[in-house]
Design a protein around this motif. Structure first.
Motif, PDB file in Angstrom:
ATOM      1  N   ARG A 148       0.839  -1.197   0.000  1.00  0.00           N
ATOM      2  CA  ARG A 148       0.000   0.000   0.000  1.00  0.00           C
ATOM      3  C   ARG A 148       0.880   1.256   0.000  1.00  0.00           C
ATOM      4  O   ARG A 148       1.736   1.419   0.885  1.00  0.00           O
ATOM      5  CB  ARG A 148      -0.902  -0.032   1.238  1.00  0.00           C
ATOM      6  N   SER A 152       4.161  -0.299  -1.530  1.00  0.00           N
ATOM      7  CA  SER A 152       4.057  -0.896  -2.862  1.00  0.00           C
ATOM      8  C   SER A 152       5.433  -1.142  -3.483  1.00  0.00           C
ATOM      9  O   SER A 152       5.640  -2.144  -4.168  1.00  0.00           O
ATOM     10  CB  SER A 152       3.209   0.001  -3.776  1.00  0.00           C
ATOM     11  N   ASP A 170      -1.463  -1.268  -4.177  1.00  0.00           N
ATOM     12  CA  ASP A 170      -2.527  -0.326  -3.827  1.00  0.00           C
ATOM     13  C   ASP A 170      -1.943   1.083  -3.845  1.00  0.00           C
ATOM     14  O   ASP A 170      -1.087   1.411  -3.029  1.00  0.00           O
ATOM     15  CB  ASP A 170      -3.054  -0.696  -2.429  1.00  0.00           C
TER      16      ASP A 170
END
Length: 285
Positions: A148, A152, A170
């Motif tokens: 995220r 990432s 994400d």
């Protein structure tokens, strides 16, 4: 001394001072950690969770949480963003445990209860250490890497040198260098930045399926960064836009949860392309 030369010297001096400050204090700009006392108790409603601590070779402690479900299909290694600690991020584990996947979350060095001097290389080593611990108990074909925002890039790096089941990104960045460059276009960031995080380079070596989820209204990391990432391995990558989604609110969109569930449960339709019009070219006559 001519006024223009005097002015130029002052501008150059200020530029150098700003560059030095940026180099030595960039951790404060990039990371927003929340520190937790050693005796802090993690508690989550309707979640079974176990805390653990791993000691690295250089003496750092990596604190993490294991969210457990009954008869898990596998495990998700969730790599969080650059703020707070897993105290708050742990609330997102339900999106995976509800799909019968255990979740492992860790705090990077200097976050939560984790200790140690932080650097890009140190964090990469820590996360590989965590990954190795997981695959001692779970075959890699059952491991999902989820990154995220800041996470990432680290998730992509892990996927590039391991063999997980899939990689889910994400709100990913093309590189951290490109993100910071939007705000400081005149600074020599390629020299100064200690965390270039070249996600696009690491993605070239990822062999597992890649799924990218990104909000179309993301002001921090533009949606176009995911478009560029998806073009690196177009036949191995799926891009899912969350229409209207920003950088911090995608979980408030029903479409996000529908897409995430479809990815995790592997409910995507497998199309026999030989029966389609994929080879047909438009005629202009």
């Amino acid at each position: 001394m001519p006024i223009w030369l005097h002015t130029l010297i002052w501008i150059f001096a200020i530029y150098i001072v700003i560059s030095v400050l940026l180099y030595y204090f960039q951790d404060q700009f990039l990371f927003k950690p929340e520190k937790l006392p050693k005796d802090f108790l993690f508690e989550y409603e309707n979640q079974q969770v176990e805390e653990y601590n791993l000691e690295t070779t250089d003496g750092a402690i990596i604190n993490g949480l294991h969210f457990k479900t009954i008869n898990p299909k596998g495990v998700v290694l969730y790599l969080k963003g650059n703020s707070k600690s897993i105290k708050g991020w742990g609330k997102f584990a339900v999106d995976f445990t509800r799909n019968y996947y255990d979740v492992i979350m860790v705090d990077y060095r200097g976050f939560g209860k984790s200790t140690g001097k932080r650097s890009q290389e140190a964090i990469k080593r820590d996360l590989q250490y965590v990954y190795n611990k997981i695959k001692q108990r779970v075959p890699e074909k059952y491991i999902i890497l989820y990154g995220r925002s800041l996470g990432s890039g680290f998730a992509t790096k892990l996927a590039s040198i391991n063999k997980p089941k899939m990689l889910i990104l994400d709100a990913p960045y093309y590189s951290l260098l490109s993100v910071t460059g939007r705000y400081m276009p005149f600074m020599p960031l390629s020299i100064l930045l200690k965390y270039p995080m070249p996600t696009h380079k690491w993605l070239q070596y990822v062999k597992c399926p890649v799924h990218i989820i990104h909000g179309t209204n993301d002001k921090l990391i533009p949606f176009k960064s995911s478009i560029k990432l998806a073009q690196i391995q177009p036949f191995n990558t799926q891009l899912y836009p969350i229409v209207g989604g920003g950088h911090k609110n995608m979980n408030t969109f029903a479409s996000y949860h529908l897409i995430l569930t479809q990815i995790i449960q592997e409910q995507l339709i497998d199309v026999d392309l030989s029966t389609t019009s994929i080879g047909v070219k438009h005629s202009y006559k």
